[in-house]
Design a protein around this motif. Structure first.
Motif, PDB file in Angstrom:
ATOM      1  N   PHE A 123       9.314  -0.407   4.154  1.00 57.38           N
ATOM      2  CA  PHE A 123       8.213   0.484   4.503  1.00 57.38           C
ATOM      3  C   PHE A 123       8.737   1.861   4.890  1.00 57.38           C
ATOM      4  N   HIS A 124       9.743   1.896   5.741  1.00 58.04           N
ATOM      5  CA  HIS A 124      10.248   3.183   6.220  1.00 58.04           C
ATOM      6  C   HIS A 124      11.045   3.949   5.173  1.00 58.04           C
ATOM      7  N   LEU A 125      11.623   3.251   4.218  1.00 56.74           N
ATOM      8  CA  LEU A 125      12.263   3.952   3.103  1.00 56.74           C
ATOM      9  C   LEU A 125      11.208   4.615   2.211  1.00 56.74           C
ATOM     10  N   LEU A 126      10.039   3.999   2.122  1.00 62.37           N
ATOM     11  CA  LEU A 126       8.958   4.551   1.309  1.00 62.37           C
ATOM     12  C   LEU A 126       8.155   5.628   2.046  1.00 62.37           C
ATOM     13  N   PRO A 138      11.676   6.241  -9.160  1.00 59.52           N
ATOM     14  CA  PRO A 138      12.140   6.023 -10.539  1.00 59.52           C
ATOM     15  C   PRO A 138      11.359   4.871 -11.182  1.00 59.52           C
ATOM     16  N   GLU A 139      11.016   5.020 -12.454  1.00 57.90           N
ATOM     17  CA  GLU A 139      10.249   3.991 -13.179  1.00 57.90           C
ATOM     18  C   GLU A 139      10.910   2.624 -13.128  1.00 57.90           C
ATOM     19  N   LYS A 148       6.678   8.694   3.590  1.00 60.72           N
ATOM     20  CA  LYS A 148       6.860  10.135   3.346  1.00 60.72           C
ATOM     21  C   LYS A 148       7.958  10.424   2.320  1.00 60.72           C
ATOM     22  N   PHE A 149       8.149   9.495   1.386  1.00 61.13           N
ATOM     23  CA  PHE A 149       9.148   9.688   0.339  1.00 61.13           C
ATOM     24  C   PHE A 149       8.876  10.975  -0.432  1.00 61.13           C
ATOM     25  N   ASP A 150       7.603  11.235  -0.700  1.00 56.01           N
ATOM     26  CA  ASP A 150       7.219  12.415  -1.464  1.00 56.01           C
ATOM     27  C   ASP A 150       7.571  13.721  -0.764  1.00 56.01           C
ATOM     28  N   LEU A 151       7.726  13.678   0.553  1.00 61.32           N
ATOM     29  CA  LEU A 151       8.046  14.890   1.311  1.00 61.32           C
ATOM     30  C   LEU A 151       9.536  15.067   1.572  1.00 61.32           C
ATOM     31  N   LYS A 157       0.836  -1.207   0.000  1.00 62.64           N
ATOM     32  CA  LYS A 157       0.000   0.000   0.000  1.00 62.64           C
ATOM     33  C   LYS A 157       0.871   1.257   0.000  1.00 62.64           C
ATOM     34  N   LYS A 158       1.932   1.254   0.808  1.00 61.62           N
ATOM     35  CA  LYS A 158       2.832   2.409   0.862  1.00 61.62           C
ATOM     36  C   LYS A 158       3.536   2.606  -0.481  1.00 61.62           C
ATOM     37  N   PHE A 159       3.926   1.496  -1.119  1.00 60.37           N
ATOM     38  CA  PHE A 159       4.540   1.582  -2.443  1.00 60.37           C
ATOM     39  C   PHE A 159       3.572   2.228  -3.440  1.00 60.37           C
ATOM     40  N   GLU A 160       2.327   1.775  -3.427  1.00 63.29           N
ATOM     41  CA  GLU A 160       1.334   2.330  -4.360  1.00 63.29           C
ATOM     42  C   GLU A 160       1.144   3.832  -4.135  1.00 63.29           C
ATOM     43  N   GLN A 161       1.191   4.258  -2.875  1.00 63.56           N
ATOM     44  CA  GLN A 161       1.045   5.690  -2.558  1.00 63.56           C
ATOM     45  C   GLN A 161       2.218   6.510  -3.076  1.00 63.56           C
ATOM     46  N   GLN A 162       3.417   5.931  -3.066  1.00 59.67           N
ATOM     47  CA  GLN A 162       4.629   6.672  -3.404  1.00 59.67           C
ATOM     48  C   GLN A 162       5.140   6.369  -4.816  1.00 59.67           C
TER      49      GLN A 162
END
Length: 77
Positions: free
Chosen positions: A49-52, A25-26, A54-57, A15-20
Motif C-alpha cells: 500500500f505504501h509503495l503505491l 510499468p505494464e 502517491k506513486f504518481d507524485l 483500490k490504491k493499485f487501481e488508482q496508480q
C-alpha cells in the motif's frame, strides 16, 4: 516514506493499485493480479500500500526505487 500506524486491507491495496495503475510499468500488472488472488500478512499489505501511495507524485528516482521494491515483494510472496 513515513511510517503509518494504519493496517490496510486487501481491498485498500487493490483500490490504491487501481488508482496508480496508469503510472506503473505494464509488466507489473500480472504480478498484482496474482498478488490479489492470495492472502498476505498485514506487513506485506501495508508495505505494498505504501509503495503505491502517491506513486504518481513521486520523483522519477523515487518511482524507480518503489517499482524495484514492488517487483521484489510481488515476485517473492
Amino acid at each position: 516514506m513515513s511510517e503509518c500506524k494504519l493496517d490496510h486491507t486487501p481491498e485498500d491495496v487493490q483500490k490504491k493499485f487501481e488508482q496508480q495503475r496508469g503510472f506503473l510499468p505494464e509488466d507489473i500488472n500480472p504480478l498484482f493480479q496474482s498478488f490479489f488472488q492470495q492472502e498476505h500478512t498485514q506487513d506485506i499489505l501495508n508495505e505494498v500500500f505504501h509503495l503505491l501511495k502517491k506513486f504518481d507524485l513521486a520523483s522519477e528516482e523515487e518511482r524507480t526505487e518503489r517499482v524495484n521494491r514492488l517487483y521484489l515483494v510481488l515476485k517473492n510472496v
